[in-house]
Design an enzyme around this catalytic site. Sequence first.
Site, PDB file in Angstrom:
ATOM      1  N   HIS A 257     -22.166 -82.301  -4.268  1.00 17.55           N
ATOM      2  CA  HIS A 257     -22.952 -84.113  -5.069  1.00 17.55           C
ATOM      3  C   HIS A 257     -21.859 -84.348  -6.357  1.00 17.55           C
ATOM      4  O   HIS A 257     -21.083 -83.727  -6.254  1.00 17.55           O
ATOM      5  CB  HIS A 257     -23.753 -83.213  -5.268  1.00 17.55           C
ATOM      6  CG  HIS A 257     -23.423 -82.679  -7.400  1.00 17.55           C
ATOM      7  ND1 HIS A 257     -23.442 -83.020  -8.494  1.00 17.55           N
ATOM      8  CD2 HIS A 257     -23.034 -81.321  -7.127  1.00 17.55           C
ATOM      9  CE1 HIS A 257     -22.950 -82.220  -9.439  1.00 17.55           C
ATOM     10  NE2 HIS A 257     -22.730 -81.418  -8.655  1.00 17.55           N
ATOM     11  N   ALA A 258     -21.951 -85.481  -6.919  1.00 19.36           N
ATOM     12  CA  ALA A 258     -21.258 -85.930  -7.075  1.00 19.36           C
ATOM     13  C   ALA A 258     -19.420 -85.994  -6.543  1.00 19.36           C
ATOM     14  O   ALA A 258     -19.032 -86.834  -6.181  1.00 19.36           O
ATOM     15  CB  ALA A 258     -21.543 -85.518  -9.051  1.00 19.36           C
TER      16      ALA A 258
END
Length: 90
Positions: free
Chosen positions: A15-16
């Site tokens: 993620h991110a």
Amino acid sequence: MYQCTVAVGSRSGLHARPASLFVQAAARQPVKVTIGREGQEPVDARSMLSVLALAAQHGDSVVLTATGDGAGAAVDELAALLAKDLDAPV
């Protein structure tokens, strides 16, 4: 075709920040690389939204695939990156 299965090493999964670092590295490769969770359709490793949509968590296995000149080196480089904890303090 060159293929490699690797476990996601980042504590937070893909993620991110870890996904961003992975997508940037994939975009630098001389061949198109795909990434997919086992049993799912692979997606373009250069697409941030597609990589995020995989929802790969820490320890999940993902399959990297590429075809063409430099495929092995590209997949090996990306696999090594995925295996690291990209959230770890530097």
